[in-house]
Enzyme design. Structure first.
Site, mmCIF file in Angstrom:
data_model
loop_
_atom_site.group_PDB
_atom_site.id
_atom_site.type_symbol
_atom_site.label_atom_id
_atom_site.label_comp_id
_atom_site.label_asym_id
_atom_site.label_seq_id
_atom_site.Cartn_x
_atom_site.Cartn_y
_atom_site.Cartn_z
ATOM 1 N N GLY A 49 12.556 -4.947 15.473
ATOM 2 C CA GLY A 49 13.187 -4.584 16.730
ATOM 3 C C GLY A 49 14.518 -3.876 16.560
ATOM 4 C CB THR A 50 17.481 -4.548 14.421
ATOM 5 O OG1 THR A 50 17.846 -5.786 15.051
ATOM 6 C CG2 THR A 50 18.746 -3.817 14.014
ATOM 7 C CG ASN A 132 18.665 -11.579 23.317
ATOM 8 O OD1 ASN A 132 19.192 -10.879 24.172
ATOM 9 N ND2 ASN A 132 19.277 -11.893 22.188
ATOM 10 C CD GLN A 160 13.603 -12.776 23.246
ATOM 11 O OE1 GLN A 160 12.858 -13.623 23.726
ATOM 12 N NE2 GLN A 160 14.193 -12.944 22.090
ATOM 13 C CG HIS A 182 10.260 -11.956 14.479
ATOM 14 N ND1 HIS A 182 10.807 -10.695 14.568
ATOM 15 C CD2 HIS A 182 11.205 -12.806 14.969
ATOM 16 C CE1 HIS A 182 12.019 -10.787 15.086
ATOM 17 N NE2 HIS A 182 12.288 -12.040 15.337
ATOM 18 C CB THR A 218 5.189 2.609 1.237
ATOM 19 O OG1 THR A 218 5.513 3.546 0.206
ATOM 20 C CG2 THR A 218 3.781 2.090 1.033
ATOM 21 C CB CYS A 307 20.802 -11.122 15.877
ATOM 22 S SG CYS A 307 19.037 -10.800 15.911
#
Length: 364
Positions: A49-50, A132, A160, A182, A218, A307
């Site tokens: 997400g970041t 969040n 979220q 996640h 990759t 975070c």
């Protein structure tokens, strides 16, 4: 076993094993596109997400470098968005924060006025789909339409929201959307950025043609497959799961307001909220003492965004909402998972009430 082996090869390799890995990667992309109701060619896999928030905001600003681009984002965005905008500002973009009310809902009238003043400059509006920390859901469709009516692009951080709220790119005309695996019970280390066809972003990384050079490097078909399956399970069972979570949320909040001295539910008056998040404030009480005590009791909570948990600098979200925090204001954030039970919620409420009462009595 054959499918598992295919995940281990580089999907950019021309040999048969690489082609098998590429099929796995693109099958995952197809699945996610179907769930989000967009075209598969509009989805780019990233590292989370970041990175996706940074790619949307910085990528837009750098694409329009030298044109004094404008970036408007709410004051309650995730720090990935706020920091990306701060970097963009240092590179020449003009950044402004959309104010929010006491429940964390952004002000559309303020944004309309700001977009009018921006004139014809390239502009990006970024409004988090669901917060969040406090769970407030923004009227993202209205904000997207407002942005477009002034010629601006619209980005939403839906990390979220996916799997907890009804997220559809057929219903909300976003130009860019962030999601990550996640938060859905999928693997850590993979996210996506939706980029509407016809829009271009400046890459943040260089040196490869993977993901059409938007996010080179990759690719990982194993993580992509896990992402797609986690999203499928979360979205297909969302309505039933959300109804159960909302019952737990309402039950927990009622007990906290009744049993915890001075308790306040952050965002409790918002028109829409996530069903699985509860943020409670306790005046005249030390956050650290409360959270450590809960941890020792085996109850896992946070003060806000995970975070930011190591920085202990307070919550920019609560500050923007006008919450008078400081050292003597405890903030406790609960969130529910698929297996959370009413018995666990009751234990959490009882424990917090006991801990808060003891901390207040000690004057800690």
């Amino acid at each position: 076993m054959e499918a598992e082996l295919e995940h281990c090869f580089n999907p950019a390799s021309p040999h048969a094993f690489g082609r098998g890995a590429h099929r796995c990667l693109e099958t995952a992309r197809d699945g996610l596109a179907g769930l989000l109701e967009c075209d598969r060619t509009e989805l780019y896999f990233t590292a989370g997400g970041t990175p996706s928030n940074n790619l949307a905001i910085l990528g837009f600003a750098r694409r329009h470098r030298g044109e004094s681009p404008r970036i408007f984002l709410t004051a309650v965005e995730h720090k990935a968005g706020l920091k990306a905008a701060q970097v963009a500002e240092g590179e020449g973009a003009r950044v402004a924060h959309i104010p929010v009310d006491g429940d964390g809902t952004a002000d559309p009238d303020w944004l309309a006025g700001a977009l009018e003043e921006a004139g014809g400059a390239p502009a990006l509006v970024s409004v988090m789909w669901a917060n969040n920390e406090v769970g407030t859901i923004q009227p993202v469709r209205a904000f997207a339409e407002l942005a477009h009516s002034h010629g601006a692009r619209f980005h939403t951080d839906a990390v979220q929201a996916v799997g907890k709220a009804a997220v559809s790119l057929a219903e909300v005309p976003a130009d860019f959307l962030t999601a990550t695996a996640h938060k859905l019970g999928g693997p850590v280390g993979i996210g996506l950025l939706y980029c509407r066809r016809g829009h271009r972003l400046e890459p943040l990384l260089y040196g490869g043609e993977q993901e059409r050079s938007v996010w080179p490097g990759t690719q990982n078909p194993l993580l992509a497959t896990g992402f797609a399956e986690a999203a499928r399970l979360a979205i297909e069972g969302r309505e039933e799961r959300a109804a159960g979570w909302q019952q737990l949320r309402d039950h927990l909040e009622a007990r906290l307001l009744e049993e915890v001295p001075g308790a306040v539910i952050h965002g409790g008056g918002a028109p829409e909220r996530l069903p699985n998040v509860v943020s409670v404030g306790i005046p005249d009480c030390d956050s650290g003492a409360v959270r450590v005590s809960l941890d020792l009791e085996g109850i896992a909570v946070s003060g806000g965004s995970a975070c930011s948990s190591e920085t202990e600098v307070g919550s920019t979200v609560l500050e923007a909402m006008g919450v008078e925090g400081g050292d003597r204001y405890a903030t406790v954030r609960f969130s529910f998972g698929p297996g959370t039970t009413v018995e666990e919620v009751d234990r959490a409420a009882e424990t917090l009430a006991r801990v808060a009462t003891r901390v207040l009595a000690l004057g800690v």
